[in-house]
Scaffold this motif. Structure first.
Motif, PDB file in Angstrom:
ATOM      1  N   ARG A  69       0.844  -1.189   0.000  1.00  0.00           N
ATOM      2  CA  ARG A  69       0.000   0.000   0.000  1.00  0.00           C
ATOM      3  C   ARG A  69       0.888   1.250   0.000  1.00  0.00           C
ATOM      4  NH1 ARG A  69      -5.386  -0.604   0.895  1.00  0.00           N
ATOM      5  NH2 ARG A  69      -6.102  -2.689   1.509  1.00  0.00           N
ATOM      6  N   PRO A  70       0.479   2.309  -0.680  1.00  0.00           N
ATOM      7  CA  PRO A  70      -0.730   2.397  -1.507  1.00  0.00           C
ATOM      8  C   PRO A  70      -0.569   1.646  -2.828  1.00  0.00           C
ATOM      9  CG  PRO A  70       0.512   4.428  -1.668  1.00  0.00           C
ATOM     10  CD  PRO A  70       1.220   3.591  -0.629  1.00  0.00           C
ATOM     11  N   TYR A  71      -1.679   1.129  -3.365  1.00  0.00           N
ATOM     12  CA  TYR A  71      -1.635   0.386  -4.612  1.00  0.00           C
ATOM     13  C   TYR A  71      -1.180   1.302  -5.754  1.00  0.00           C
ATOM     14  CZ  TYR A  71      -4.467  -3.130  -2.158  1.00  0.00           C
ATOM     15  OH  TYR A  71      -4.930  -4.064  -1.269  1.00  0.00           O
ATOM     16  N   GLY A  72      -0.483   0.686  -6.725  1.00  0.00           N
ATOM     17  CA  GLY A  72      -0.019   1.448  -7.881  1.00  0.00           C
ATOM     18  C   GLY A  72      -0.647   0.927  -9.161  1.00  0.00           C
ATOM     19  N   TYR A  73      -1.022   1.823 -10.068  1.00  0.00           N
ATOM     20  CA  TYR A  73      -1.682   1.456 -11.312  1.00  0.00           C
ATOM     21  C   TYR A  73      -0.783   1.800 -12.497  1.00  0.00           C
ATOM     22  CZ  TYR A  73      -5.855   1.120  -8.409  1.00  0.00           C
ATOM     23  OH  TYR A  73      -6.752   0.760  -7.436  1.00  0.00           O
ATOM     24  N   SER A  74      -0.803   0.932 -13.512  1.00  0.00           N
ATOM     25  CA  SER A  74       0.007   1.164 -14.711  1.00  0.00           C
ATOM     26  C   SER A  74      -0.596   0.411 -15.889  1.00  0.00           C
ATOM     27  CB  SER A  74       1.451   0.697 -14.500  1.00  0.00           C
ATOM     28  OG  SER A  74       1.504  -0.695 -14.234  1.00  0.00           O
ATOM     29  N   TRP A  75      -0.322   0.930 -17.097  1.00  0.00           N
ATOM     30  CA  TRP A  75      -0.636   0.172 -18.306  1.00  0.00           C
ATOM     31  C   TRP A  75       0.325  -1.017 -18.382  1.00  0.00           C
ATOM     32  CZ3 TRP A  75      -4.584   0.806 -21.679  1.00  0.00           C
ATOM     33  CH2 TRP A  75      -5.260   2.033 -21.702  1.00  0.00           C
ATOM     34  N   MET A  76      -0.163  -2.150 -18.850  1.00  0.00           N
ATOM     35  CA  MET A  76       0.711  -3.306 -19.030  1.00  0.00           C
ATOM     36  C   MET A  76       1.773  -2.981 -20.066  1.00  0.00           C
ATOM     37  SD  MET A  76      -2.028  -6.442 -18.925  1.00  0.00           S
ATOM     38  CE  MET A  76      -3.113  -6.659 -17.499  1.00  0.00           C
ATOM     39  N   GLU A  77       2.884  -3.689 -19.995  1.00  0.00           N
ATOM     40  CA  GLU A  77       4.078  -3.327 -20.754  1.00  0.00           C
ATOM     41  C   GLU A  77       3.824  -3.202 -22.249  1.00  0.00           C
ATOM     42  OE1 GLU A  77       8.631  -4.990 -21.403  1.00  0.00           O
ATOM     43  OE2 GLU A  77       7.520  -5.497 -19.597  1.00  0.00           O
ATOM     44  N   ARG A  78       3.059  -4.124 -22.846  1.00  0.00           N
ATOM     45  CA  ARG A  78       2.857  -4.105 -24.289  1.00  0.00           C
ATOM     46  C   ARG A  78       1.463  -3.635 -24.692  1.00  0.00           C
ATOM     47  NH1 ARG A  78       7.011  -6.127 -26.939  1.00  0.00           N
ATOM     48  NH2 ARG A  78       8.493  -7.481 -25.868  1.00  0.00           N
ATOM     49  N   ALA A  79       0.782  -2.979 -23.769  1.00  0.00           N
ATOM     50  CA  ALA A  79      -0.549  -2.460 -24.079  1.00  0.00           C
ATOM     51  C   ALA A  79      -0.447  -1.291 -25.045  1.00  0.00           C
ATOM     52  CB  ALA A  79      -1.254  -2.021 -22.798  1.00  0.00           C
ATOM     53  N   GLN A  80      -1.480  -1.095 -25.862  1.00  0.00           N
ATOM     54  CA  GLN A  80      -1.480   0.019 -26.805  1.00  0.00           C
ATOM     55  C   GLN A  80      -1.716   1.342 -26.102  1.00  0.00           C
ATOM     56  OE1 GLN A  80      -4.016  -0.290 -30.187  1.00  0.00           O
ATOM     57  NE2 GLN A  80      -2.987  -2.072 -31.034  1.00  0.00           N
ATOM     58  N   GLY A  81      -2.224   1.308 -24.891  1.00  0.00           N
ATOM     59  CA  GLY A  81      -2.515   2.548 -24.187  1.00  0.00           C
ATOM     60  C   GLY A  81      -3.810   3.155 -24.678  1.00  0.00           C
ATOM     61  N   LEU A  82      -4.009   4.415 -24.389  1.00  0.00           N
ATOM     62  CA  LEU A  82      -5.226   5.095 -24.796  1.00  0.00           C
ATOM     63  C   LEU A  82      -5.090   5.490 -26.255  1.00  0.00           C
ATOM     64  CD1 LEU A  82      -7.965   6.263 -24.085  1.00  0.00           C
ATOM     65  CD2 LEU A  82      -6.832   8.351 -23.324  1.00  0.00           C
ATOM     66  N   SER A  83      -5.767   4.758 -27.131  1.00  0.00           N
ATOM     67  CA  SER A  83      -5.666   4.972 -28.570  1.00  0.00           C
ATOM     68  C   SER A  83      -6.853   5.790 -29.035  1.00  0.00           C
ATOM     69  CB  SER A  83      -5.627   3.617 -29.296  1.00  0.00           C
ATOM     70  OG  SER A  83      -5.557   3.801 -30.678  1.00  0.00           O
ATOM     71  N   LEU A  84      -6.597   7.045 -29.373  1.00  0.00           N
ATOM     72  CA  LEU A  84      -7.646   7.947 -29.828  1.00  0.00           C
ATOM     73  C   LEU A  84      -7.514   8.177 -31.327  1.00  0.00           C
ATOM     74  CD1 LEU A  84      -7.592  10.582 -26.956  1.00  0.00           C
ATOM     75  CD2 LEU A  84      -9.185   8.696 -27.253  1.00  0.00           C
ATOM     76  N   PRO A  85      -8.605   8.553 -32.013  1.00  0.00           N
ATOM     77  CA  PRO A  85      -8.551   8.720 -33.467  1.00  0.00           C
ATOM     78  C   PRO A  85      -7.821   9.978 -33.911  1.00  0.00           C
ATOM     79  CG  PRO A  85     -10.733   9.302 -32.665  1.00  0.00           C
ATOM     80  CD  PRO A  85      -9.972   8.732 -31.489  1.00  0.00           C
ATOM     81  N   GLY A  86      -7.075  10.650 -33.025  1.00  0.00           N
ATOM     82  CA  GLY A  86      -6.402  11.886 -33.383  1.00  0.00           C
ATOM     83  C   GLY A  86      -5.115  11.684 -34.149  1.00  0.00           C
ATOM     84  N   LEU A  87      -4.610  10.443 -34.231  1.00  0.00           N
ATOM     85  CA  LEU A  87      -3.355  10.174 -34.930  1.00  0.00           C
ATOM     86  C   LEU A  87      -3.677   9.939 -36.399  1.00  0.00           C
ATOM     87  CD1 LEU A  87      -0.371   9.934 -34.074  1.00  0.00           C
ATOM     88  CD2 LEU A  87      -0.693   7.465 -33.969  1.00  0.00           C
ATOM     89  N   ASN A  88      -3.455  10.964 -37.242  1.00  0.00           N
ATOM     90  CA  ASN A  88      -3.812  10.829 -38.646  1.00  0.00           C
ATOM     91  C   ASN A  88      -2.704  10.139 -39.433  1.00  0.00           C
ATOM     92  OD1 ASN A  88      -1.818  12.774 -39.270  1.00  0.00           O
ATOM     93  ND2 ASN A  88      -3.290  14.457 -39.081  1.00  0.00           N
ATOM     94  N   GLU A  89      -2.912  10.031 -40.748  1.00  0.00           N
ATOM     95  CA  GLU A  89      -1.963   9.293 -41.587  1.00  0.00           C
ATOM     96  C   GLU A  89      -0.578   9.925 -41.561  1.00  0.00           C
ATOM     97  OE1 GLU A  89      -2.382   6.534 -43.186  1.00  0.00           O
ATOM     98  OE2 GLU A  89      -4.531   6.218 -42.932  1.00  0.00           O
ATOM     99  N   GLN A  90      -0.511  11.249 -41.649  1.00  0.00           N
ATOM    100  CA  GLN A  90       0.789  11.910 -41.675  1.00  0.00           C
ATOM    101  C   GLN A  90       1.512  11.768 -40.339  1.00  0.00           C
ATOM    102  OE1 GLN A  90      -0.118  15.893 -42.941  1.00  0.00           O
ATOM    103  NE2 GLN A  90      -0.193  15.345 -45.102  1.00  0.00           N
ATOM    104  N   GLU A  91       0.765  11.883 -39.226  1.00  0.00           N
ATOM    105  CA  GLU A  91       1.376  11.703 -37.903  1.00  0.00           C
ATOM    106  C   GLU A  91       1.848  10.264 -37.719  1.00  0.00           C
ATOM    107  OE1 GLU A  91      -1.357  15.079 -35.623  1.00  0.00           O
ATOM    108  OE2 GLU A  91      -2.018  12.995 -35.784  1.00  0.00           O
ATOM    109  N   SER A  92       1.070   9.311 -38.228  1.00  0.00           N
ATOM    110  CA  SER A  92       1.472   7.899 -38.156  1.00  0.00           C
ATOM    111  C   SER A  92       2.745   7.660 -38.949  1.00  0.00           C
ATOM    112  CB  SER A  92       0.345   7.001 -38.691  1.00  0.00           C
ATOM    113  OG  SER A  92      -0.825   7.142 -37.923  1.00  0.00           O
TER     114      SER A  92
END
Length: 326
Positions: A69-92
């Motif tokens: 304690r206190p508990y800790g939170y994290s994304w798993m190592e190979r998770a994509q994370g929060l994937s939002l549609p804001g990443l367009n073709e040029q940014e990709s």
């Protein structure tokens, strides 16, 4: 002003939490998240934040470290994370190109934390659904651009993954390294090194650092490391060391910062490219019928000597003089 429905408030809170949760091995507590939300103007009690975190661990690749304690939170190592549609073709496209060129220069932990973004970029560029011609052309761009070597292409020497991980992490954290290093003569040395910089020259990665007890820098090829261990002992980065100046002094070309006024004659066909890609800002060219006479202020180094020798009989009357005063 009417209050937003509870479902909208819940979604808003979930998105804000997902944005703030780091990727493993870093983690964050519910109390820290609660404080960050409050500072961002999002008023929720701690219990509501904890309930939302519990829900997120059930539906997303979020893990809760409940060993202490206190508990800790994290994304798993190979998770994509929060994937939002804001990443367009040029940014990709930009992210995919950046991944190719930075993979050998980023600290391993930082590269790992970016993996979700790189994966999203790759997924966007390989999407095979209904699409526009423009988007398809942008995805094809990766197959249309290359960085071409100006010398004979060579395969990169193998670098041990554990060595690279230890070196990059120690460099990032300003921690001493304990290494086993085999020099060019084949002699194995055990040293403690202060890591100061990482450079890629052609296909070879070099660690620039100082051996313990010395005040001069050395360039150590990573593929010659037999082992490397990051210690917990930190150091203060030498204020007099400037990595950019180290490069400008020609240290990667086996030079020591000595500037000279170089003059030589070169066959017109062999030297035509030097009219487009100059040796220095003050380069001067005298054109003759069969050759050019070129003068430039450069750093004297072994690399310069090898470069001149590479022209063979097409270069002659080489002169190295001190640069003019002022």
């Amino acid at each position: 002003m009417p209050r937003r429905p509870d479902t909208v408030e819940t979604v808003h809170l979930a998105i804000e939490l997902l944005r703030r949760i780091p990727r493993h091995p870093r983690k964050i507590t519910s109390a820290t998240l609660h404080r960050q939300l409050r500072e961002a103007g999002i008023q929720r009690d701690l219990r509501s934040v904890q309930r939302q975190l519990k829900m997120l661990t059930e539906h997303f690749a979020i893990q809760c470290d409940d060993r202490d304690r206190p508990y800790g939170y994290s994304w798993m190592e190979r998770a994509q994370g929060l994937s939002l549609p804001g990443l367009n073709e040029q940014e990709s496209l930009l992210l995919s190109l950046a991944e190719q060129h930075l993979r050998n220069l980023l600290p391993v932990r930082l590269l790992r934390s970016m993996e979700g973004f790189f994966q999203q970029a790759r997924s966007n560029l390989h999407y095979n659904g209904d699409d526009t011609d423009r988007a398809a052309r942008e995805r094809e761009w990766l197959d249309k651009v290359r960085v071409v070597s100006t010398t004979q292409p060579l395969l990169p020497p193998a670098v041990d993954d554990n060595v690279f991980s230890a070196v990059s992490n120690a460099l990032y954290a300003n921690h001493w390294l304990e290494i086993q290093y085999r020099n060019r003569a084949g002699k194995l040395q055990e040293k403690r090194v202060m890591p100061l910089g990482l450079a890629q020259q052609g296909q070879v990665l070099y660690l620039v650092g100082r051996f313990e007890g010395y005040d001069n820098e050395r360039s150590l090829a990573l593929h010659r490391f037999e082992s490397a261990r990051e210690t917990t002992l930190g150091f203060r980065r030498p204020p007099e060391f400037d990595f950019s100046q180290y490069d400008r002094d020609g240290r990667f070309g086996y030079g020591y910062g000595k500037q000279i006024r170089l003059t030589f004659c070169i066959d017109r066909q062999a030297g035509m490219h030097l009219l487009e890609a100059r040796l220095s800002e003050d380069q001067r060219v005298i054109e003759h019928e069969q050759y050019y006479e070129i003068t430039a202020t450069v750093v004297d180094s072994e690399q310069l000597t090898w470069w001149l020798q590479g022209f063979g009989d097409d270069v002659w009357d080489i002169s190295r003089e001190p640069p003019p005063a002022g």
